[in-house]
Design a protein around this motif. Sequence first.
Motif, short mmCIF file in Angstrom:
data_model
loop_
_atom_site.label_atom_id
_atom_site.label_comp_id
_atom_site.label_asym_id
_atom_site.label_seq_id
_atom_site.Cartn_x
_atom_site.Cartn_y
_atom_site.Cartn_z
N PHE A 48 -7.63 3.65 0.04
CA PHE A 48 -7.01 2.66 0.91
C PHE A 48 -6.97 1.35 0.16
N ASP A 49 -5.80 0.78 0.00
CA ASP A 49 -5.64 -0.46 -0.76
C ASP A 49 -5.59 -1.64 0.21
N ALA A 50 -6.76 -2.20 0.51
CA ALA A 50 -6.87 -3.30 1.48
C ALA A 50 -6.10 -4.52 1.00
N ALA A 51 -6.11 -4.77 -0.30
CA ALA A 51 -5.39 -5.93 -0.84
C ALA A 51 -3.89 -5.79 -0.59
N ARG A 52 -3.36 -4.57 -0.75
CA ARG A 52 -1.93 -4.34 -0.51
C ARG A 52 -1.59 -4.53 0.97
N VAL A 53 -2.49 -4.10 1.83
CA VAL A 53 -2.28 -4.27 3.27
C VAL A 53 -2.24 -5.75 3.62
N GLU A 54 -3.16 -6.53 3.07
CA GLU A 54 -3.17 -7.97 3.33
C GLU A 54 -1.91 -8.63 2.80
N GLU A 55 -1.46 -8.18 1.64
CA GLU A 55 -0.22 -8.72 1.06
C GLU A 55 0.96 -8.47 1.98
N ILE A 56 1.04 -7.27 2.54
CA ILE A 56 2.14 -6.93 3.46
C ILE A 56 2.01 -7.74 4.75
N LYS A 57 0.79 -7.86 5.27
CA LYS A 57 0.58 -8.66 6.49
C LYS A 57 1.04 -10.09 6.29
N GLN A 58 0.69 -10.68 5.15
CA GLN A 58 1.08 -12.06 4.87
C GLN A 58 2.59 -12.19 4.77
N ALA A 59 3.23 -11.22 4.13
CA ALA A 59 4.69 -11.23 4.01
C ALA A 59 5.34 -11.15 5.38
N ILE A 60 4.76 -10.36 6.28
CA ILE A 60 5.30 -10.26 7.64
C ILE A 60 5.12 -11.60 8.37
N ARG A 61 3.93 -12.19 8.22
CA ARG A 61 3.66 -13.48 8.88
C ARG A 61 4.62 -14.57 8.43
#
Length: 88
Positions: A48-61
């Motif tokens: 599970f790539d938590a950093a990638r998930v955070e990157e996607i969340k930030q892009a959505i925000r």
Amino acid sequence: MKINGLSDTTRIESTPRASQRSTDAPAAAVTRPADVAMRLSTPPGGEFDAARVEEIKQAIRDGSFEVDAEVVADRLIASVHDLFVRTH
């Protein structure tokens, strides 16, 4: 909406309420939606790539996340094909 002579309210009323459900099942047999979501969101390899998930969340925000509809459609078709092949 009626299906086979039953209305939606008939179907809802026929399902047991939380207070009527049996509590005799062992805790291990109870499936929580959060557990299912975690299993579905974890890749088959278990990584599970938590950093990638955070990157996607930030892009959505910030509104910069873009979806390539063609890629989504291609992967959806491939997924359905794989499911069909496994079941037939």
